[in-house]
Design a protein around this motif. Structure first.
Motif, PDB file in Angstrom:
ATOM      1  N   ASP A 264       0.851  -1.188   0.000  1.00  0.00           N
ATOM      2  CA  ASP A 264       0.000   0.000   0.000  1.00  0.00           C
ATOM      3  C   ASP A 264       0.888   1.240   0.000  1.00  0.00           C
ATOM      4  O   ASP A 264       1.613   1.499   0.964  1.00  0.00           O
ATOM      5  N   LEU A 265       0.855   2.008  -1.084  1.00  0.00           N
ATOM      6  CA  LEU A 265       1.711   3.187  -1.215  1.00  0.00           C
ATOM      7  C   LEU A 265       0.985   4.480  -0.854  1.00  0.00           C
ATOM      8  O   LEU A 265       1.522   5.570  -1.084  1.00  0.00           O
ATOM      9  N   SER A 266      -0.190   4.406  -0.290  1.00  0.00           N
ATOM     10  CA  SER A 266      -0.948   5.611   0.065  1.00  0.00           C
ATOM     11  C   SER A 266      -0.113   6.545   0.944  1.00  0.00           C
ATOM     12  O   SER A 266       0.377   6.142   1.999  1.00  0.00           O
ATOM     13  N   GLY A 267       0.059   7.776   0.483  1.00  0.00           N
ATOM     14  CA  GLY A 267       0.807   8.761   1.258  1.00  0.00           C
ATOM     15  C   GLY A 267       2.308   8.657   1.153  1.00  0.00           C
ATOM     16  O   GLY A 267       3.030   9.473   1.731  1.00  0.00           O
ATOM     17  N   TRP A 268       2.813   7.668   0.429  1.00  0.00           N
ATOM     18  CA  TRP A 268       4.255   7.561   0.232  1.00  0.00           C
ATOM     19  C   TRP A 268       4.713   8.641  -0.747  1.00  0.00           C
ATOM     20  O   TRP A 268       3.917   9.135  -1.566  1.00  0.00           O
ATOM     21  N   ASN A 326       8.057   6.341   3.176  1.00  0.00           N
ATOM     22  CA  ASN A 326       6.709   5.890   3.504  1.00  0.00           C
ATOM     23  C   ASN A 326       5.898   7.051   4.075  1.00  0.00           C
ATOM     24  O   ASN A 326       6.387   8.180   4.184  1.00  0.00           O
ATOM     25  N   ALA A 327       4.654   6.768   4.454  1.00  0.00           N
ATOM     26  CA  ALA A 327       3.757   7.829   4.914  1.00  0.00           C
ATOM     27  C   ALA A 327       4.251   8.489   6.193  1.00  0.00           C
ATOM     28  O   ALA A 327       3.847   9.616   6.513  1.00  0.00           O
ATOM     29  N   SER A 328       5.147   7.824   6.930  1.00  0.00           N
ATOM     30  CA  SER A 328       5.711   8.405   8.159  1.00  0.00           C
ATOM     31  C   SER A 328       6.955   9.235   7.894  1.00  0.00           C
ATOM     32  O   SER A 328       7.513   9.834   8.813  1.00  0.00           O
TER      33      SER A 328
END
Length: 339
Positions: A264-268, A326-328
């Motif tokens: 899941d690449l959401s927000g990457w 990543n999203a973080s």
């Protein structure tokens, strides 16, 4: 390289014959037994590309139904007029399943019984992949201006497109094939780059069968999903054809998932050394053994393609670094390249 006049003339005749939708001769100019007529698709505009994202749509493309898979790079098809034919996929070579493999054809694979056995197993995987993706499907066949319509064994030589994507090219990005080097086909450089990326990242047979380290430096894959599925930067295509500023969608990155779980690449984010940053939208995902291509220019996002929307090139032709976070905000994969 200079070509004999006879060969050039013959190639011209073959191209003209294909464009006219007429019978397809063998590569020595003879008409095959049971001559068929290949009817082009209605318009070039709907013809799929041959290697994402660059290939002029081919007006001589034809549709066909896949009735059997011989192996990973050879299929049997039924043409619109009801005749049946065998198609050898252009530009790629999967390991043999009906003959002995030669490890020398696959760089880094040892010339041992273990090496040959490994190639055979990956030939079987390539065949199963072709059966899963092509059997019973209506595909589009397109041909290459640099190659005859038929090869030595009378088989059609074609790019196979299914669901709008190049199956030939996908074999390379999945590590199921090598570039077929005994050919001057139109997309030779692109296919070579795809093979190099798969080798460098140990994708498919290259990771399973090869024991020699590739000469090119690679990024270290990082586990980013349950099951340890690694995100890989498979292709960096920084130098678009022609003027980069006028061909932004031919500047692209291709990412791959070599694992068994979706990523899941959401927000990457994807950034370069100058901190140009693209953020993957919510719901962006790469399935196992699938790829996703990020184009610099504008377009409509769809399966396998995302568009950055930039108005000028991002990736330096002379060298740059691709950084994925990543999203973080943590760096999960990084890869530098030289021009």
């Amino acid at each position: 390289m200079q070509f004999p006049v006879r060969a050039v003339a013959l190639s011209l005749l073959l191209v003209l014959a294909g464009c006219a939708g007429g019978a397809v001769p063998t590569d020595d100019g003879r008409m095959p037994t049971g001559t068929e007529t290949l009817t082009p698709t209605a318009t070039g505009a709907s013809t799929p590309v041959d290697a994402p994202p660059a290939a002029t749509p081919k007006p001589d493309a034809v549709e066909a139904e896949v009735i059997d898979v011989v192996d990973g790079d050879t299929i049997d098809v039924r043409l619109p007029n009801g005749s049946e034919d065998t198609v050898r996929l252009l530009g790629v070579d999967t390991p043999e399943v009906h003959a002995e493999n030669d490890p020398a054809e696959f760089p880094g694979v040892p010339d041992t019984e273990a090496g040959r056995d490994c190639l055979r197993s990956w030939g079987e995987r390539a065949s199963e992949h072709a059966k899963d993706e092509l059997t019973g499907k209506t595909v589009t066949l397109s041909f290459d201006a640099n190659e005859p319509r038929r090869g030595y064994f009378g088989r059609l030589l074609a790019y196979v497109h299914v669901d709008g994507e190049s199956f030939n090219y996908g074999l390379l990005t999945r590590g199921l094939a090598r570039r077929y080097d005994d050919s001057g086909f139109e997309y030779r450089d692109r296919y070579g780059a795809a093979e190099d990326a798969a080798r460098a990242n140990g994708v498919g047979l290259w990771g399973a069968c090869a024991t020699e380290e590739p000469e090119t430096a690679t990024e270290t894959p990082v586990a980013v999903a349950d099951g340890g599925a690694p995100l890989r930067i498979e292709t960096i295509h920084a130098d678009a054809a022609g003027d980069d500023r006028e061909n932004l969608n031919d500047e692209y990155l291709t990412f791959g998932n070599a694992g068994t779980e979706p990523i899941d690449l959401s927000g990457w984010t994807v950034s370069d050394e100058a901190d140009h940053t693209y953020t993957f939208p919510e719901g962006t995902e790469i399935g196992p053994n699938e790829t996703l291509t990020l184009h610099t220019g504008s377009g409509e996002d769809g399966d396998g393609d995302r568009y950055w929307g930039q108005r000028s090139p991002v990736w330096n032709n002379g060298g740059d670094t691709v950084i994925v976070r990543n999203a973080s905000g943590s760096v999960v994969v990084e890869r530098s390249y030289d021009g």
